[in-house]
Design a protein around this motif. Structure first.
Motif, PDB file in Angstrom:
ATOM      1  N   LEU A 172       0.980  -1.184   0.096  1.00 55.27           N
ATOM      2  CA  LEU A 172      -0.021   0.083   0.005  1.00 55.27           C
ATOM      3  C   LEU A 172       0.959   1.289   0.119  1.00 55.27           C
ATOM      4  CD1 LEU A 172      -3.037  -0.843   2.956  1.00 55.27           C
ATOM      5  CD2 LEU A 172      -2.692  -0.865  -0.193  1.00 55.27           C
ATOM      6  N   ALA A 173       2.155   0.665   1.090  1.00 48.89           N
ATOM      7  CA  ALA A 173       2.617   1.992   0.828  1.00 48.89           C
ATOM      8  C   ALA A 173       3.576   2.279  -0.580  1.00 48.89           C
ATOM      9  CB  ALA A 173       3.819   2.205   1.676  1.00 48.89           C
ATOM     10  N   GLU A 174       4.186   1.747  -0.837  1.00 45.80           N
ATOM     11  CA  GLU A 174       5.059   1.594  -2.255  1.00 45.80           C
ATOM     12  C   GLU A 174       4.020   2.330  -3.570  1.00 45.80           C
ATOM     13  OE1 GLU A 174       7.604  -1.520  -3.697  1.00 45.80           O
ATOM     14  OE2 GLU A 174       7.174  -1.626  -5.285  1.00 45.80           O
ATOM     15  N   GLN A 175       2.510   1.283  -2.915  1.00 46.99           N
ATOM     16  CA  GLN A 175       1.986   2.087  -4.363  1.00 46.99           C
ATOM     17  C   GLN A 175       0.796   3.294  -4.017  1.00 46.99           C
ATOM     18  OE1 GLN A 175       2.840  -1.260  -6.911  1.00 46.99           O
ATOM     19  NE2 GLN A 175       0.410  -0.878  -7.455  1.00 46.99           N
ATOM     20  N   GLY A 176       1.563   4.054  -3.511  1.00 53.71           N
ATOM     21  CA  GLY A 176       0.468   5.829  -2.781  1.00 53.71           C
ATOM     22  C   GLY A 176      -0.437   4.663  -2.634  1.00 53.71           C
ATOM     23  N   VAL A 177      -1.483   4.117  -2.390  1.00 59.01           N
ATOM     24  CA  VAL A 177      -2.692   3.590  -2.453  1.00 59.01           C
ATOM     25  C   VAL A 177      -3.807   4.059  -0.904  1.00 59.01           C
ATOM     26  CG1 VAL A 177      -2.845   2.673  -4.918  1.00 59.01           C
ATOM     27  CG2 VAL A 177      -2.637   1.183  -2.761  1.00 59.01           C
ATOM     28  N   GLU A 178      -2.739   4.612  -0.098  1.00 62.56           N
ATOM     29  CA  GLU A 178      -3.124   4.609   0.994  1.00 62.56           C
ATOM     30  C   GLU A 178      -4.559   5.317   1.543  1.00 62.56           C
ATOM     31  OE1 GLU A 178       0.429   5.106   2.449  1.00 62.56           O
ATOM     32  OE2 GLU A 178       0.392   3.973   3.805  1.00 62.56           O
ATOM     33  N   ASP A 179      -4.614   6.292   0.367  1.00 59.50           N
ATOM     34  CA  ASP A 179      -6.071   6.766   0.367  1.00 59.50           C
ATOM     35  C   ASP A 179      -6.737   6.573  -0.337  1.00 59.50           C
ATOM     36  OD1 ASP A 179      -4.944   9.003   1.748  1.00 59.50           O
ATOM     37  OD2 ASP A 179      -4.340   9.855   0.421  1.00 59.50           O
ATOM     38  N   GLU A 180      -6.927   5.254  -1.254  1.00 62.02           N
ATOM     39  CA  GLU A 180      -8.397   5.067  -2.089  1.00 62.02           C
ATOM     40  C   GLU A 180      -9.522   4.454  -1.055  1.00 62.02           C
ATOM     41  OE1 GLU A 180     -10.450   2.325  -3.301  1.00 62.02           O
ATOM     42  OE2 GLU A 180      -8.594   2.476  -5.169  1.00 62.02           O
ATOM     43  N   PRO A 181     -10.728   4.787  -1.104  1.00 65.34           N
ATOM     44  CA  PRO A 181     -11.479   4.377  -0.277  1.00 65.34           C
ATOM     45  C   PRO A 181     -12.089   3.297   0.031  1.00 65.34           C
ATOM     46  CG  PRO A 181     -11.772   6.270  -2.196  1.00 65.34           C
ATOM     47  CD  PRO A 181     -10.933   5.911  -2.155  1.00 65.34           C
ATOM     48  N   LEU A 182     -11.554   2.303  -0.901  1.00 69.48           N
ATOM     49  CA  LEU A 182     -12.128   1.618   0.197  1.00 69.48           C
ATOM     50  C   LEU A 182     -10.940   0.502   0.386  1.00 69.48           C
ATOM     51  CD1 LEU A 182     -13.415  -1.017  -3.106  1.00 69.48           C
ATOM     52  CD2 LEU A 182     -14.472   0.182  -1.783  1.00 69.48           C
ATOM     53  N   LEU A 183      -9.758   1.082   0.792  1.00 70.78           N
ATOM     54  CA  LEU A 183      -8.719   0.569   1.456  1.00 70.78           C
ATOM     55  C   LEU A 183      -8.737   1.263   2.902  1.00 70.78           C
ATOM     56  CD1 LEU A 183      -5.847   0.222  -1.240  1.00 70.78           C
ATOM     57  CD2 LEU A 183      -7.157  -1.086  -0.274  1.00 70.78           C
ATOM     58  N   LYS A 184      -9.426   2.874   3.315  1.00 66.66           N
ATOM     59  CA  LYS A 184      -9.908   3.561   3.824  1.00 66.66           C
ATOM     60  C   LYS A 184     -10.606   2.503   4.949  1.00 66.66           C
ATOM     61  CE  LYS A 184      -8.253   7.520   4.350  1.00 66.66           C
ATOM     62  NZ  LYS A 184      -8.451   9.167   4.312  1.00 66.66           N
ATOM     63  N   VAL A 185     -11.482   2.143   3.981  1.00 63.64           N
ATOM     64  CA  VAL A 185     -13.184   1.379   5.095  1.00 63.64           C
ATOM     65  C   VAL A 185     -12.288  -0.204   5.268  1.00 63.64           C
ATOM     66  CG1 VAL A 185     -15.236   0.460   4.167  1.00 63.64           C
ATOM     67  CG2 VAL A 185     -15.285   2.339   2.883  1.00 63.64           C
ATOM     68  N   ALA A 186     -11.930  -0.758   4.656  1.00 68.18           N
ATOM     69  CA  ALA A 186     -10.981  -1.705   5.204  1.00 68.18           C
ATOM     70  C   ALA A 186      -9.949  -1.672   6.139  1.00 68.18           C
ATOM     71  CB  ALA A 186     -10.061  -2.562   4.123  1.00 68.18           C
ATOM     72  N   GLN A 187      -9.380  -0.926   5.905  1.00 63.82           N
ATOM     73  CA  GLN A 187      -9.152  -0.068   7.725  1.00 63.82           C
ATOM     74  C   GLN A 187      -9.722   0.177   9.279  1.00 63.82           C
ATOM     75  OE1 GLN A 187      -6.302   2.568   6.114  1.00 63.82           O
ATOM     76  NE2 GLN A 187      -4.315   1.341   5.482  1.00 63.82           N
ATOM     77  N   LYS A 188     -10.116   0.636   9.010  1.00 63.16           N
ATOM     78  CA  LYS A 188     -11.648   1.203   9.516  1.00 63.16           C
ATOM     79  C   LYS A 188     -12.184   0.104   9.716  1.00 63.16           C
ATOM     80  CE  LYS A 188     -14.886   4.677  11.087  1.00 63.16           C
ATOM     81  NZ  LYS A 188     -15.582   5.081  10.724  1.00 63.16           N
ATOM     82  N   LEU A 189     -12.796  -0.661   9.546  1.00 66.08           N
ATOM     83  CA  LEU A 189     -13.312  -2.188  10.011  1.00 66.08           C
ATOM     84  C   LEU A 189     -12.543  -3.107  10.390  1.00 66.08           C
ATOM     85  CD1 LEU A 189     -15.927  -3.606   8.862  1.00 66.08           C
ATOM     86  CD2 LEU A 189     -14.608  -4.990   6.743  1.00 66.08           C
ATOM     87  N   GLU A 190     -11.147  -2.901  10.161  1.00 59.53           N
ATOM     88  CA  GLU A 190     -10.130  -4.450  11.247  1.00 59.53           C
ATOM     89  C   GLU A 190      -9.765  -3.483  12.373  1.00 59.53           C
ATOM     90  OE1 GLU A 190      -6.550  -3.066   9.064  1.00 59.53           O
ATOM     91  OE2 GLU A 190      -5.568  -4.691  10.814  1.00 59.53           O
ATOM     92  N   LYS A 191      -9.668  -2.039  12.213  1.00 56.11           N
ATOM     93  CA  LYS A 191      -9.464  -1.511  13.465  1.00 56.11           C
ATOM     94  C   LYS A 191     -10.842  -1.835  14.810  1.00 56.11           C
ATOM     95  CE  LYS A 191      -8.157   2.648  15.769  1.00 56.11           C
ATOM     96  NZ  LYS A 191      -9.427   3.222  16.211  1.00 56.11           N
ATOM     97  N   ILE A 192     -11.961  -1.386  13.802  1.00 59.41           N
ATOM     98  CA  ILE A 192     -13.601  -2.155  14.640  1.00 59.41           C
ATOM     99  C   ILE A 192     -13.514  -2.927  15.174  1.00 59.41           C
ATOM    100  CG2 ILE A 192     -15.744  -2.031  14.834  1.00 59.41           C
ATOM    101  CD1 ILE A 192     -16.228   1.146  13.296  1.00 59.41           C
ATOM    102  N   ALA A 193     -13.276  -4.280  14.102  1.00 60.25           N
ATOM    103  CA  ALA A 193     -13.660  -5.497  14.902  1.00 60.25           C
ATOM    104  C   ALA A 193     -12.416  -6.065  15.485  1.00 60.25           C
ATOM    105  CB  ALA A 193     -13.439  -6.069  13.198  1.00 60.25           C
ATOM    106  N   ARG A 194     -11.550  -5.320  15.204  1.00 58.79           N
ATOM    107  CA  ARG A 194     -10.637  -6.122  15.987  1.00 58.79           C
ATOM    108  C   ARG A 194     -10.188  -5.295  18.495  1.00 58.79           C
ATOM    109  NH1 ARG A 194      -4.996  -8.044  15.475  1.00 58.79           N
ATOM    110  NH2 ARG A 194      -4.735  -8.230  12.871  1.00 58.79           N
TER     111      ARG A 194
END
Ligand code: ACO
Length: 426
Positions: A325-347
């Protein structure tokens, strides 16, 4: 000292031996019960060992996964998929000469018969690649049925080499057919992962141009998926293979089992779910849906039958995912942001913590594949490529020792005997 378990049914006591494992849990040998007219009941095989095996060890509580005794983390960091395939098949890591000869054999089997390629024309363009791959693998039986003696160890090894070699070619053909594009022939100068990527995303007649980062991520995904002991698809391969059917047919059965969203289809389902959620603001709503017992919705990419602590493959994949994600520079991609938030809440949510539902490998592999631009319909196909060495190794292991046709029993809960009534009397 040999352990024993005794059970008493209707006043009659039966002694059952306990079989010792080299790692992990010993198992009670219930085979003697049939002589006493007793069957055991275990839907979904939650507490049943269906076979003994020397290939892969998992400790779900400790988060351990080893292929032939080697920890998955070491293999993912230091090896490559073909070396891991050799290890699974042969039980030992190859020497340099053995490795060279194995790679040469795989490259030598990559091509698909020109006439056979027509099989893809029977499919509509929108067909899911997994349906094409299942049919194509089953179809390979038509090419090799007569020359494959499943009782011959050398023939079994040739079958294994063929399947490992041809699955990237068939998978890429399925993908290209779906896009209405010309097939690209295998290229011997490329690595296993590079060749697959080139056959999928290259242009016929043009020189290969594969990103080394994407090829490395792909190879790691293959290694992490290469085997997982008696999972649903591998058990399916063993079960079909126990009938002495053609090995390509047994593997095609495994492909069908893998396709389901509770198994290999989960990585694709993760992306479908992220698309459905669509925006960070809706994550909580979907987490609540997953917790609602009246709603069949589940968080795809969370939970695992065996790993109740963490999935060691997910840990490796999580690191690789964040690096990509860092190398591709796509950390701001909306779906990936959804994934990161989901991971955080579920954990952090007690529902998931209490049930030991952690993000599994499919969660991170789905996100990684999305980040490097792999189309969603290829996700489960990539799992299939990775799992091929595992399936064929299990099939070979079973056929190398005496085995029985897999034939479970049941607890019958239907009608007792009743007499047939003619249509007019009903
Ligand atoms: N989301 C919400 N709740 C879940 C989830 C989930 N993903 N997974 C399990 N639960 C809940 C169940 O509803 C159950 O709750 P309850 O005790 O209140 O009834 C509890 O957690 C235990 O679940 P089981 O279904 O008994 O767990 P099982 O071991 O049978 O299933 C499975 C494991 C199939 C992987 C399940 O967790 C699931 O469907 N996950 C989503 C699909 C997925 O990611 N599959 C990939 C598996 S890994 C692989 O194939 C590489």
């Amino acid at each position: 000292m040999t352990q024993k378990v005794t059970i008493t049914i209707d006043g009659k006591t039966t002694e059952l031996p306990v079989l010792a494992a080299t790692e992990g849990k010993n198992v009670v040998d219930v085979r003697g019960l049939i002589a006493e007219g007793i069957f055991t009941y275990d839907p979904g095989f939650l507490s049943t060992a269906s076979c003994d095996s020397k290939i892969t060890y998992i400790d779900g509580d400790a988060g351990i996964l080893m292929y032939r005794g080697y920890p998955i983390e070491q293999l993912a960091d230091n090896s490559n998929h073909l070396e891991v395939a050799y290890l699974l098949l042969n039980g030992e890591l190859p020497t340099p000469t053995e490795y060279e000869s194995f790679v040469a054999s795989i490259k030598g089997h990559q091509d698909i018969d020109q006439n056979f390629q027509g099989i893809f024309n029977g499919f509509t363009q929108g067909a899911h690649p997994m349906s094409m791959i299942g049919a194509a693998i089953s179809g390979l039986a038509s090419l090799y049925h007569e020359e494959t003696d499943i009782d011959n160890a050398q023939d079994r090894m040739t079958t294994a080499h063929r399947l490992i070699a041809k699955i990237p070619t068939l998978a890429a053909m399925a993908y290209k057919h779906g896009r209405g594009e010309a097939f690209i022939a295998p290229d011997d100068s490329l690595s296993y992962a590079e060749n697959f990527l080139n056959m999928c995303f290259g242009t016929a007649g043009e020189a290969p141009n594969v990103s080394p980062t994407i090829a490395a991520a792909m190879d790691k995904i293959f290694i992490l998926h290469a085997d997982h002991e008696q999972n649903a698809s591998t058990s399916t391969v063993r079960m079909a293979g126990s009938t002495d059917c053609n090995p390509y047919a047994a593997i095609a059965a495994g492909v069908s089992a893998l396709w389901g969203p509770s198994h290999g289809g989960a990585n694709e389902a993760v992306l479908d779910m992220l698309n459905e959620i669509g925006d960070e603001s809706r994550v909580e709503e979907f987490v609540n849906k997953a917790k609602d017992k009246n709603d069949p919705f589940k968080l795809m990419g969370f939970g695992h039958r065996v790993y109740k602590n963490f999935d060691p493959r997910a840990t490796v994949m999580q690191d690789s995912c964040h690096a990509v994600l860092a190398e591709q520079g796509v950390e701001d991609e909306p779906l990936l942001k959804v994934a990161q938030k989901l991971e955080k809440i579920a954990r952090e949510d007690s529902y998931f913590i209490e049930r030991k539902l952690y993000p599994n490998i499919d969660f991170y592999s789905g996100i990684t594949l999305k980040a490097v631009g792999i189309p969603t319909e290829l996700f489960t196909v990539i799992f299939t490529l990775g799992r091929m060495p595992g399936w064929i190794t299990h099939w070979n292991e079973m056929l190398s020792e005496p085995y029985k046709i897999a034939r479970p029993r049941q607890l019958y809960l239907g009608e007792s005997k009743r007499d047939f009534k003619n249509l007019a009397e009903r």
